[in-house]
Each structure stands twice: as C-alpha cells, then as structure tokens.
Write a protein that holds these residues in place. Structure first.
Motif, PDB file in Angstrom:
ATOM      1  N   LEU A   1       2.584   6.003  -2.947  1.00 22.09           N
ATOM      2  CA  LEU A   1       3.649   6.880  -3.433  1.00 22.09           C
ATOM      3  C   LEU A   1       3.542   7.063  -4.933  1.00 22.09           C
ATOM      4  O   LEU A   1       3.509   8.171  -5.439  1.00 22.09           O
ATOM      5  CB  LEU A   1       5.009   6.272  -3.086  1.00 22.09           C
ATOM      6  CG  LEU A   1       6.205   6.972  -3.725  1.00 22.09           C
ATOM      7  CD1 LEU A   1       6.241   8.431  -3.319  1.00 22.09           C
ATOM      8  CD2 LEU A   1       7.499   6.277  -3.341  1.00 22.09           C
TER       9      LEU A   1
ATOM     10  N   PRO B   1       4.582  11.506   3.406  1.00 23.84           N
ATOM     11  CA  PRO B   1       4.354  10.350   4.275  1.00 23.84           C
ATOM     12  C   PRO B   1       4.381   9.011   3.542  1.00 23.84           C
ATOM     13  O   PRO B   1       4.900   8.034   4.067  1.00 23.84           O
ATOM     14  CB  PRO B   1       2.959  10.604   4.843  1.00 23.84           C
ATOM     15  CG  PRO B   1       2.682  12.036   4.623  1.00 23.84           C
ATOM     16  CD  PRO B   1       3.462  12.440   3.430  1.00 23.84           C
ATOM     17  N   ALA B   2       3.857   8.985   2.348  1.00 24.22           N
ATOM     18  CA  ALA B   2       3.817   7.720   1.622  1.00 24.22           C
ATOM     19  C   ALA B   2       5.236   7.272   1.287  1.00 24.22           C
ATOM     20  O   ALA B   2       5.605   6.111   1.483  1.00 24.22           O
ATOM     21  CB  ALA B   2       2.984   7.859   0.359  1.00 24.22           C
ATOM     22  N   ALA B   3       6.028   8.198   0.803  1.00 27.73           N
ATOM     23  CA  ALA B   3       7.399   7.867   0.442  1.00 27.73           C
ATOM     24  C   ALA B   3       8.167   7.423   1.681  1.00 27.73           C
ATOM     25  O   ALA B   3       8.913   6.447   1.671  1.00 27.73           O
ATOM     26  CB  ALA B   3       8.086   9.072  -0.181  1.00 27.73           C
TER      27      ALA B   3
ATOM     28  N   SER C   1       6.950   6.095   4.334  1.00 31.27           N
ATOM     29  CA  SER C   1       6.493   4.765   4.742  1.00 31.27           C
ATOM     30  C   SER C   1       7.138   3.687   3.887  1.00 31.27           C
ATOM     31  O   SER C   1       7.588   2.665   4.385  1.00 31.27           O
ATOM     32  CB  SER C   1       4.975   4.652   4.610  1.00 31.27           C
ATOM     33  OG  SER C   1       4.340   5.434   5.563  1.00 31.27           O
ATOM     34  N   LEU C   2       7.167   3.944   2.606  1.00 30.72           N
ATOM     35  CA  LEU C   2       7.733   2.954   1.697  1.00 30.72           C
ATOM     36  C   LEU C   2       9.184   2.668   2.065  1.00 30.72           C
ATOM     37  O   LEU C   2       9.589   1.528   2.251  1.00 30.72           O
ATOM     38  CB  LEU C   2       7.668   3.478   0.258  1.00 30.72           C
ATOM     39  CG  LEU C   2       8.410   2.630  -0.766  1.00 30.72           C
ATOM     40  CD1 LEU C   2       7.858   1.219  -0.777  1.00 30.72           C
ATOM     41  CD2 LEU C   2       8.314   3.252  -2.140  1.00 30.72           C
TER      42      LEU C   2
ATOM     43  N   PRO D   1       0.803  -1.227   0.000  1.00 29.96           N
ATOM     44  CA  PRO D   1       0.000   0.000   0.000  1.00 29.96           C
ATOM     45  C   PRO D   1       0.834   1.275   0.000  1.00 29.96           C
ATOM     46  O   PRO D   1       0.470   2.250  -0.669  1.00 29.96           O
ATOM     47  CB  PRO D   1      -0.794  -0.100   1.296  1.00 29.96           C
ATOM     48  CG  PRO D   1      -0.749  -1.509   1.708  1.00 29.96           C
ATOM     49  CD  PRO D   1       0.515  -2.072   1.158  1.00 29.96           C
ATOM     50  N   ALA D   2       1.926   1.268   0.702  1.00 29.40           N
ATOM     51  CA  ALA D   2       2.730   2.484   0.764  1.00 29.40           C
ATOM     52  C   ALA D   2       3.321   2.791  -0.604  1.00 29.40           C
ATOM     53  O   ALA D   2       3.281   3.929  -1.076  1.00 29.40           O
ATOM     54  CB  ALA D   2       3.837   2.333   1.806  1.00 29.40           C
TER      55      ALA D   2
ATOM     56  N   ALA E   1       2.169  13.788   9.059  1.00 28.99           N
ATOM     57  CA  ALA E   1       2.608  12.409   8.902  1.00 28.99           C
ATOM     58  C   ALA E   1       1.530  11.519   8.301  1.00 28.99           C
ATOM     59  O   ALA E   1       1.807  10.406   7.907  1.00 28.99           O
ATOM     60  CB  ALA E   1       3.041  11.861  10.254  1.00 28.99           C
TER      61      ALA E   1
ATOM     62  N   ALA F   1       4.592   2.442   8.782  1.00 28.24           N
ATOM     63  CA  ALA F   1       3.460   3.232   8.312  1.00 28.24           C
ATOM     64  C   ALA F   1       3.086   4.334   9.292  1.00 28.24           C
ATOM     65  O   ALA F   1       2.403   5.282   8.949  1.00 28.24           O
ATOM     66  CB  ALA F   1       2.261   2.324   8.084  1.00 28.24           C
ATOM     67  N   ARG F   2       3.533   4.197  10.534  1.00 31.49           N
ATOM     68  CA  ARG F   2       3.155   5.151  11.573  1.00 31.49           C
ATOM     69  C   ARG F   2       1.651   5.209  11.761  1.00 31.49           C
ATOM     70  O   ARG F   2       1.079   6.262  12.036  1.00 31.49           O
ATOM     71  CB  ARG F   2       3.672   6.552  11.257  1.00 31.49           C
ATOM     72  CG  ARG F   2       5.178   6.629  11.286  1.00 31.49           C
ATOM     73  CD  ARG F   2       5.689   7.749  10.439  1.00 31.49           C
ATOM     74  NE  ARG F   2       7.124   7.882  10.599  1.00 31.49           N
ATOM     75  CZ  ARG F   2       7.688   8.681  11.485  1.00 31.49           C
ATOM     76  NH1 ARG F   2       6.962   9.436  12.280  1.00 31.49           N
ATOM     77  NH2 ARG F   2       8.990   8.743  11.595  1.00 31.49           N
TER      78      ARG F   2
ATOM     79  N   GLN G   1       9.721   1.414   5.802  1.00 33.82           N
ATOM     80  CA  GLN G   1       8.968   0.198   6.134  1.00 33.82           C
ATOM     81  C   GLN G   1       8.142   0.352   7.402  1.00 33.82           C
ATOM     82  O   GLN G   1       7.940  -0.601   8.122  1.00 33.82           O
ATOM     83  CB  GLN G   1       9.912  -0.999   6.283  1.00 33.82           C
ATOM     84  CG  GLN G   1      10.803  -1.221   5.101  1.00 33.82           C
ATOM     85  CD  GLN G   1      10.107  -1.915   3.971  1.00 33.82           C
ATOM     86  OE1 GLN G   1       9.030  -1.475   3.530  1.00 33.82           O
ATOM     87  NE2 GLN G   1      10.654  -2.990   3.486  1.00 33.82           N
TER      88      GLN G   1
ATOM     89  N   ALA H   1      -4.690  -1.018   3.469  1.00 31.16           N
ATOM     90  CA  ALA H   1      -4.400  -0.087   4.561  1.00 31.16           C
ATOM     91  C   ALA H   1      -2.909   0.106   4.784  1.00 31.16           C
ATOM     92  O   ALA H   1      -2.161  -0.860   4.841  1.00 31.16           O
ATOM     93  CB  ALA H   1      -5.064  -0.583   5.836  1.00 31.16           C
ATOM     94  N   VAL H   2      -2.506   1.336   4.906  1.00 32.47           N
ATOM     95  CA  VAL H   2      -1.113   1.646   5.210  1.00 32.47           C
ATOM     96  C   VAL H   2      -0.943   1.607   6.719  1.00 32.47           C
ATOM     97  O   VAL H   2      -1.097   2.607   7.406  1.00 32.47           O
ATOM     98  CB  VAL H   2      -0.735   3.043   4.684  1.00 32.47           C
ATOM     99  CG1 VAL H   2       0.749   3.294   4.876  1.00 32.47           C
ATOM    100  CG2 VAL H   2      -1.102   3.170   3.229  1.00 32.47           C
TER     101      VAL H   2
END
Lengths: 356, 356
Positions: free
Chosen positions: A57, B52-54, B56-57, A52-53, A125, B62-63, B60, B126-127
């Motif tokens: 992105l 945030p997406a980047a 998370s990717l 998903p992340a 965030a 997601a917070r 690793q 879901a992230v």
DNA sequence: CACTCCTTCTGTATCGTTTTACTCGAACGA
DNA sequence: TCGTTCGAGTAAAACGATACAGAAGGAGTG
C-alpha cells in the motif's frame, strides 16, 4: 500473535519506527550495531518482517505480477509451450524478487457473459504490478480492467496496441518457410490442423472465413498457405477442445482416415502434431515415409520423437516478457524473436506411392 | 491518473467514503438508486475499484493463497500429478475468489544455504492468507517463516505436525497392495525405481539407509517391500534429476540392460513408469508379457498407455487442500483419501521364459 | 403521542508500513 | 573559532481502504 508490528519492535528495541523499517529496507542508513539490536529484538518478539500488504500500500508496489490466461489451469499447464515460457518468466521474476499470481479467467466466447464478467473481477482484486496476458482473448473484459487499473501489460500471443510490451515471433515468415519446405518436398495434398478453441462434438472442417473468425493462429495459417503456394490442395480441420495431444490425435485420425488422405500434415503446434504422431502409430504409418508431419514450437518432446518443427526461443519469450514487466532499464517495447525450421525425421519427399 | 480513490469518487458522487465502499462490498447496506449513482460516478472517473493492497491491509485478508514448491517451475508443471492437483485447488480458489500465488523456492539440499535463505524470503513478501506446501522439503526455512507469519499451512506430501491441514493417502497400504499383486503374479526378481532428488551423474543403486535419508517417498517404498514379501530379490535404483519421464527412461534402461534383468518393475510414480515404458519400447519389449510394469498415481496418460497403477483422487486432493485453506466451515484437519489398484495391460504373470 | 425499530447513510479510528523532511551532535577544513 | 558537511536517527504525513459506532428520518406499534 500475528500482531507484532514495526511499532512493537521499535518500542521494545528503544528506537523509532523508521529505524526498524530501515533496518529491513535500508541497512546503510543506520549503524551496524543498532541494526543488529533491532533485528534481534524482532526475532525475540516473533516479528515476521514488514507486513506485505502494508508495504504494498505504502510503496505502491505489489512485488508480484499476474499471469492471466483463459484456459482451464490444467490445460494451460499441460501445454509444454506454456510451461516453457512460464519457466523463463519465473526466472526473471525470481531475480526481481517478484511473485507470480495465477489469474485464470473464463474464456470470452462463453455463452454466459455475466460469468465471464464475474471471473474478470479477479483482475480487480489482484495485488499485482503488471500482467502477462499469455493467452487472453482479445475482447475479454479483463483487458479493460487491467487498463483501468493502469497495470503494465505485456503479451506474447497477440498484437493488441493497448499492450505496453509485445514479445513476438514473425509467425507468418516462419510458417511460410514450413509451407515452402513441404512444397519443395513435392507434397501437393496437404492437411492443416488448427487450434480452434471451439467446443464442437467432433473434428470440424474450416474454410477461410470461419477460421479467420475463430482462431488466434491466423498469421501462422496464412503463412502456411503462402508458402505452399496456390496449386496445393488444402484441407484444414480443427479438432474439438483445446490445444492438446488428445485434440491432435482426433484431428490426425480424421485426416488419416479420409479416402484422399493428405501426403503431408502441418499442425499449428507441436502438441497437436504429437497427437497426429500417435494416430499414425496406431495405423502403422511411418512418419517421414508414409506421411510427412510438421509441428510448430519445438517443445522438448519434438526432439525426442523426431518431429520436424519450427524452433522458437520459448523460454526466452518468457524472460523478455518478464524483463519488460519488471526491469525499468529494459525499454524495448516490441521484440520479434528469430525462428528456425528444424528438419527431423518426420518429413520426407512425397513419393509416387502417395498418389494412389 | 491511477490515483482515483474512494475519496474522489465519494466527493464526486456527493456521498461519504463509507457509502462508496459499501457500494462495492455490501450492496444491501444502501439503496439501489444511490448505489447505481455511485457506480456510475466511479466509472466516469475511471475508478478501477477498491485498491487491493489497501483492502488487504485493512481487512487482514489477502484473497490469495501461496503455492510453494522446491522445484524448478518447469519441472513442477511438467508433472501431470502436480498439474492435476493444482487444477483441483484452482477450482476451489475460484469459488472463493482467491488468487493463487506461485512461490518457487530453492531446494533445501542445496550446497548454498544463504541462497536458500534468500529464496525463502519470498515467503515473507507474499501477500497471502495461507499456503499449500505442495512439495516442500521438511527442513526448509520457508516453513519456519510461514509459521512465524501465522499463515495457515496445508500439505499434501508430508506429515509435518506444524501443518494446519493434511491431505493424504495411505501410501503404505496402497503400495503394499501393489507389492502383493506383483508377488501374486509370480515375480521374484523385482526392480523398484524411486525418485531420489539427488543430482548425480547417472542412475544410482540405493540401499535402504541411503534411500531413507534422501527420498521423500519412503512410505511408498516400505509398502512395496512389505507387499512383495521377504523372499523376493529386490533391486532399487534412483535416476538422476527429478521426477520425470526422462528420469524414468534412464532408470528403466539401467534395469533393463542388467544381465539379471528383473521380471517386474515398480516405479514410485506414473511419470517414471512412462519413461520405463519408453525404454521398453526402444528395446522391443512388450509390457505385461516380457516384463511387468506398475506405476503410481493414475495420471491421464497411464490409461492411454495401459499402465497398471494405483489410482488416487488427484484433483480431489487439491480440492480438499483448497477447502482446508479457504472454507471456514470445513473443519477437518486430516483427510486420508482412498486409493485403488488399477490393473491394465502392463502387468502379467511371470512366465518361465523369465528365468533364463 | 411516545416509544422503539429499521433503513440508510456518515464520521472517525485504524490497518502497518514507507517516505520526506528534519534534528542533533560530532567531525572537518580553513 | 566558525561555519559546513556528514552520519545516524526521528517525527509525522501519507498510502487507500474497511469496521464500527452512531445519527437522521420515517415507519410501525400500543
């Protein structure tokens, strides 16, 4: 374990990465047989679907919207009005396969600005496409952050021009109707209970100026006054704490125990009115006969307890907000929903016994 | 507009990308003066902070953690027990700068399996770093998906061994105490109200077998029986719909209107008991005198209304669940929290008048 | 003075996708 | 028979960050 990716699946299935991606996202772009094979390979490898992340992105879509509110979570969700609106929102979110991210923030009027700032960072965030500012102080730094991030922002409780969408009711007109109704019943000594958001020790009496600065329900209050007219003696109080039954009980007790007890009480919300109802019960007072009581919102409990109130389409508010955030075809940016005065047993004519 | 990135900021500030990243994430890795300059440049460019997406990717993480429940949102949040636990969870989540993503799913026992599957897809998209399965049917496909994704999973309502953490109470012992107490009071005709999750038209009477297959509160029920002993005549009913005051009212009405009305009623939750209280009020019955009533949970309203109940640390349950999900130093994987029978005015000795 | 050690900063690989443009053969119409 | 279109699949470039190894330069040490 978790590091099975599109690539590994592609290799195992003997196809390209794009093909695997398409198998998940664009089934019509590849033959059924290949798709089948890809999906089976994926399952065999324990691939849980596109990360998903990474997807967010690349596609620039988070598939989630934020829900910001400056209340303790427990308060926010004890309020049936919030819950109703949320339910409407959730309905639409589900249709659009979109998640709902809770973003609780510290209220702005805190005396610790740096903590407020810190809490606002949650807005930075969050992996979201937009936010519903469902109960957010007008000056809260989180608003600024949302704007900076270019997040689509919809509100249901304020009129901030920065919002990309507004779902409103005609607060003033609805409240005016209440005022007129109470006046028509003959009440000339009226108590109003407002939601102050002020943390004082006890119930405080508020005059116009104070109220204007601290309450967000100003329009509603104005409407009440307008409807009641100039010759009604008003007494406005704010309970400590937040919008809750408990707060309503406190404010109700305060008004009921005055020597010049009002003959009617108007609360800016049903939840507060429910508290007043409780306070009346404790004192053996019958709603509608000994004292008239009006709420606002028409939450489910209002009907059960015979509370006269203003009905507004609560869930619909959430639904429309959701559509504004998620449905590209929904272009309306400002909706004013209808309201209706619902008369139940908690109100009745002012009797002579009132003027003791 | 929104496409200001680390790179643009780095170029504008005349530093490397890494440095800008560090300015946000590792302030001790660069001099104060450079950091200051970077942050100012960022602000000038309207940079809203790392995407945030980047993030998370790459990191690793997601917070955010998911909150799954197979209830309509409006039900889930009208329940004070849920709200209390959620509040505890939110507290911890805030400490760890972690978001809370709502993941409402269709209940498993639906007769439309493909829709259930479809709703479970939300678990894929879901992230999140982990999930709290706060009220999830044991066989729901979403569980499988969470496992596939390698998500950390904590539960507060079941004992699924696949869970990485469990926050429980000793349901059986707590319920046994209730049963013993009621027995000690002399009651020999007892009604039990269980939460069936079955959508029937009205209140249904349940025998053991049915109940075992449909209710998730089996341990609690067993405990009641055990405590009551073999010579108490039992009458178990399940109201239609979900765990709610309304359901409790229906079940209460059903039991109260029988010709052999029980002298005591035990409900598996306070919320249900609150409904019974209502039904009693409507019939002019005084709790503790005309009939004894016990709930479970000790939600705030229980204290207000004098309901005898089992206190469990509701918010603490959420807090511990949160810690299990987020705090790497918290290694406990199975916690059993203490409970306590709280006797209030809704229970009293069985009187002779009961045996009419 | 040579050596190591810090502090501060840089370069590059990588995270796992989606997207865009492109290839390749088969089918098609005239 | 010759383009032309079409369906099915592929290659490579993003998306926007973080991690990690390393480099430059000054400070400390014997």
């Amino acid at each position: 374990m978790g590091n099975v990716t599109l690539k590994s699946v592609a290799e195992a299935a003997g196809v390209s990465i794009s093909t695997v991606s398409n198998a998940y996202n664009k089934p019509d772009q590849l033959s059924a047989v290949v798709r089948q094979r890809v999906l089976e390979t994926a399952k065999a490898l324990g691939y849980a679907g596109p990360n998903p992340a990474a997807r967010s992105l690349r596609s620039q879509r988070a598939r989630a919207i934020g829900l910001v509110f400056t209340e303790r979570l427990s308060y926010a969700f004890s309020d049936p009005y919030s819950v109703g609106m949320l339910a409407g929102l959730a309905e639409v979110a589900e249709q659009f396969q979109t998640g709902l991210l809770l973003i609780p923030l510290m209220p702005f009027d805190s005396d610790r600005p740096e903590e407020v700032e810190a809490s606002a960072e949650a807005m930075r965030a969050a992996v979201i496409d937009g936010v519903l500012a469902y109960c957010l102080d007008i000056d809260h730094p989180a608003r600024e952050i949302a704007v900076e991030r270019g997040l689509r922002m919809v509100a249901t409780d304020d009129k901030d021009p920065r919002m990309d969408g507004l779902v409103l009711i005609d607060e003033r007109a609805a409240a005016r109707e209440v005022g007129e109704y109470i006046r028509r019943l003959g009440h000339r000594r009226v108590g109003i209970i407002v939601d102050s958001k002020v943390d004082s020790a006890g119930v405080v009496e508020v005059d116009d100026v104070q109220h204007r600065s601290m309450s967000f329900s100003w329009d509603r209050y104005d409407g009440f006054r307008e409807g009641l007219g100039p010759d009604v003696s008003l007494h406005t109080v704010a309970p400590p704490g937040h919008n809750s039954v408990e707060a309503g009980r406190a404010a109700g007790a305060y008004l009921l125990d005055r020597q010049d007890r009002p003959t009617a009480i108007i609360a800016v919300s049903d939840v507060l009115a429910l508290g007043v109802l409780d306070a009346m019960r404790q004192r053996g007072l019958t709603p509608g006969r000994d004292l008239s009581l009006v709420g606002f919102d028409d939450v489910p409990a209002a009907a059960d307890l015979g509370l006269t109130t203003v009905r507004q389409p609560i869930a619909e508010r959430g639904r429309i907000a959701g559509r504004m955030l998620l449905d590209p075809e929904y272009t309306e940016r400002r909706i004013v929903l209808p309201t209706e005065l619902v008369v139940r047993s908690s109100t009745g004519p002012a009797t002579t016994s009132h003027t003791r």
